[in-house]
Write a protein that holds these residues in place. Structure first.
Motif, mmCIF file in Angstrom:
data_model
loop_
_atom_site.group_PDB
_atom_site.id
_atom_site.type_symbol
_atom_site.label_atom_id
_atom_site.label_comp_id
_atom_site.label_asym_id
_atom_site.label_seq_id
_atom_site.Cartn_x
_atom_site.Cartn_y
_atom_site.Cartn_z
ATOM 1 N N HIS A 74 66.644 80.719 60.952
ATOM 2 C CA HIS A 74 66.940 80.329 62.365
ATOM 3 C C HIS A 74 66.665 81.571 62.928
ATOM 4 C CE1 HIS A 74 67.351 78.311 65.789
ATOM 5 N NE2 HIS A 74 68.698 77.809 65.729
ATOM 6 N N PRO A 75 65.101 82.341 63.040
ATOM 7 C CA PRO A 75 65.275 83.579 63.482
ATOM 8 C C PRO A 75 65.301 83.607 65.171
ATOM 9 C CG PRO A 75 63.011 82.681 62.547
ATOM 10 C CD PRO A 75 64.027 81.717 62.420
ATOM 11 N N SER A 76 65.078 82.803 65.886
ATOM 12 C CA SER A 76 65.227 82.994 67.217
ATOM 13 C C SER A 76 66.809 83.215 67.674
ATOM 14 C CB SER A 76 64.581 81.809 67.997
ATOM 15 O OG SER A 76 65.040 80.687 67.687
ATOM 16 N N GLN A 77 67.651 82.412 66.844
ATOM 17 C CA GLN A 77 68.997 82.574 67.013
ATOM 18 C C GLN A 77 69.404 84.140 66.492
ATOM 19 O OE1 GLN A 77 71.528 80.362 68.338
ATOM 20 N NE2 GLN A 77 72.581 82.297 68.150
ATOM 21 N N THR A 78 68.819 84.356 65.697
ATOM 22 C CA THR A 78 69.319 85.918 65.039
ATOM 23 C C THR A 78 68.912 87.079 66.153
ATOM 24 O OG1 THR A 78 69.293 85.081 62.836
ATOM 25 C CG2 THR A 78 69.068 87.565 63.212
ATOM 26 N N LEU A 79 67.788 86.632 66.525
ATOM 27 C CA LEU A 79 66.973 87.730 67.557
ATOM 28 C C LEU A 79 67.937 87.693 68.752
ATOM 29 C CD1 LEU A 79 63.435 86.938 67.082
ATOM 30 C CD2 LEU A 79 64.437 89.349 66.436
ATOM 31 N N LEU A 80 68.273 86.585 69.311
ATOM 32 C CA LEU A 80 69.185 86.524 70.321
ATOM 33 C C LEU A 80 70.584 87.196 70.126
ATOM 34 C CD1 LEU A 80 71.396 84.065 71.208
ATOM 35 C CD2 LEU A 80 69.392 82.777 70.892
ATOM 36 N N ASP A 81 71.033 86.951 69.036
ATOM 37 C CA ASP A 81 72.323 87.639 68.704
ATOM 38 C C ASP A 81 72.218 89.062 68.688
ATOM 39 O OD1 ASP A 81 73.424 85.068 68.177
ATOM 40 O OD2 ASP A 81 73.259 85.025 66.114
ATOM 41 N N LEU A 82 71.235 89.453 68.066
ATOM 42 C CA LEU A 82 71.055 91.015 68.228
ATOM 43 C C LEU A 82 70.791 91.509 69.553
ATOM 44 C CD1 LEU A 82 68.581 91.401 65.088
ATOM 45 C CD2 LEU A 82 70.765 92.069 65.322
#
Ligand SMILES: [Zn+2]
Lengths: 291, 155
Positions: free
Chosen positions: A119-127
């Motif tokens: 779920h890359p977009s979630q991870t990017l927004l977490d970072l």
């Protein structure tokens, strides 16, 4: 994605977050939004991001959904939709669906989450949320909740291995800690993992506390769930012992993991984190569609 | 031509084709399956199982007539028969002999153990596994078949 690609995307997201864009970047572009399982917020967030850049949205309507219900393969659907749009964002219940879609599509495919997989977009927004508050190095990150099945924490932990000196602290009920193979991979990637019995002992050393939702069905009985939920609930009293700079994140929706009394504290960043979904997805869309 | 006595008893020499020797005992038929030359094809093949090996112990052997297997085909069998040796035979003579090597990219051989993987659906997608420090990783869902698991269960 490697470290450089992630950093470039987060830097682009920071510009969009600071309103450094005209709103005409993707004026004549069309994004096909293919959600084969419901996730209203992710869909709205991608749609909002596309609209802010001037682009248009094609949603998977009920008619198209019905031809899929009739048994059309994902591969065929993607080949057809490729002709209708400049990019596709897909969410699908099967793991690896986004990768398969990217292999058959003639336009870029963005993974909006596939099964228990990426779920890359979630991870990017977490970072991105962490990076708004501190440098992404030499920090102590606590993960609390369902660490066994929670894909957002797996994805985040994996991404954090690309940064220097991140120490990972896990706080989970028995049986719901990070899977052993995952710990092995993280350790092999050079990450230090510290397993904790309680949130109390951990809280003073953390720079980031990432809380995830617990699912009742993962517990043997309601009493075990109630016990954990009460023991690990994040309250203002607990946070008194945290560093003043510490931030609390949560992928939302939350249930009882965080006391609503925490919402007003400066450390509570979870709603901001949800809002950052838009600039981060603007960066993703801009990356694949800008001329 | 030169053959060992034990081989000659159970399996006769072939004029042209491929001989796969030193297959892990019991895996001969799986080798045939991996190579995609099961029944329904017109390829003539022979499988000898639990043959006494000249090196001691037991082994399986496969002979395929009139077909020379290429490296990409034979390397797939390294997953279940890492000690196998391949000989290419022309006019009863061994013209090439080589060991098998586990390929770094394995397409269409392993069935992903994850029931929720997109390759386990009706999609026309071939499974694809790559070598990982702990075993083999599905390129689609990232599931890992570790070395402790019996990979033969997924072939
Ligand atoms: Zn898979």
């Amino acid at each position: 994605m490697d470290r450089e690609e992630i950093d470039a995307l987060l830097t682009a997201a920071a510009k969009f977050d600071q309103h450094e864009f005209t709103g005409h970047e993707l004026d004549d572009k069309i994004l096909a939004v293919l959600f084969f399982e419901p996730s209203t917020r992710t869909r709205m967030s991608f749609s909002s991001a596309m609209m802010r850049l001037g682009g248009k949205i094609l949603n998977l309507g009920s008619v198209e959904a019905s031809s899929i219900a009739k048994g059309e393969t994902l591969s065929d659907t993607i080949r057809v939709i490729s002709g209708y749009a400049d990019a596709i964002v897909i969410r699908h219940p099967k793991e690896g669906a986004a990768r398969l879609a990217s292999e058959v599509a003639s336009v870029p495919v963005i993974n909006g989450g596939d099964g228990a997989g990426q779920h890359p977009s979630q991870t990017l927004l977490d970072l991105f949320t962490i990076r708004k508050s501190m440098r992404l190095e030499n920090i102590d990150v606590g993960l609390q909740g369902d660490l066994r099945y929670g894909r957002t924490v797996h994805s985040l932990a994996d991404a954090l291995t690309k940064y220097n000196n991140i120490r990972l602290h896990t706080i989970a009920p028995e049986g719901l800690d990070l899977p052993n193979h995952m710990k092995q991979d993280l350790t092999d990637a050079g990450m230090e993992i510290i397993v904790h019995e309680s949130i109390e002992e951990t809280i003073p050393e953390l720079d980031v506390l990432y809380v995830t939702r617990l699912q009742r069905e993962r517990f043997p009985d309601p009493a075990a769930f109630a016990n954990f939920a009460a023991t690990y609930r994040i309250t203002p009293e607990l946070l008194e012992r945290a560093k003043p700079s510490m931030i609390v994140l949560h992928p939302l929706p939350r249930v009882d993991e965080i006391d609503p009394a925490v919402d007003g504290l400066p450390c509570a960043k979870y709603f901001q984190q949800a809002h950052y979904g838009v600039p981060v997805r603007m960066a993703m869309l801009h990356e694949v569609m800008s001329p | 031509m030169k053959r060992s006595v034990s081989d000659g008893i159970v399996i006769s020499p072939i004029r042209n084709g491929t001989v796969i020797d030193h297959i892990t005992p019991g895996e001969g038929l799986t080798v045939i399956r991996i190579l995609g030359i099961q029944d329904g094809t017109n390829v003539t093949f022979t499988v000898a199982t639990n043959v006494t090996s000249s090196r001691g112990g037991r082994k399986d052997m496969v002979k395929i007539e009139n077909r020379e297997l290429v490296k990409s085909e034979v390397d797939k069998i390294a997953l279940i028969a890492p000690d196998a040796k391949i000989s290419i035979i022309r006019d009863f003579k061994v013209v090439a002999k080589k060991p098998v090597e586990v390929p770094s990219d394995i397409v269409g051989v392993i069935k992903c153990p994850n029931p929720n993987c997109i390759t386990n659906t009706r999609e026309p997608a071939q499974s694809r596994f790559v070598v990982h420090p702990r075993g083999f990783r599905c390129q689609y869902c990232d599931t890992i078949i570790s070395r402790e698991m019996d990979i033969g269960d997924y072939i």
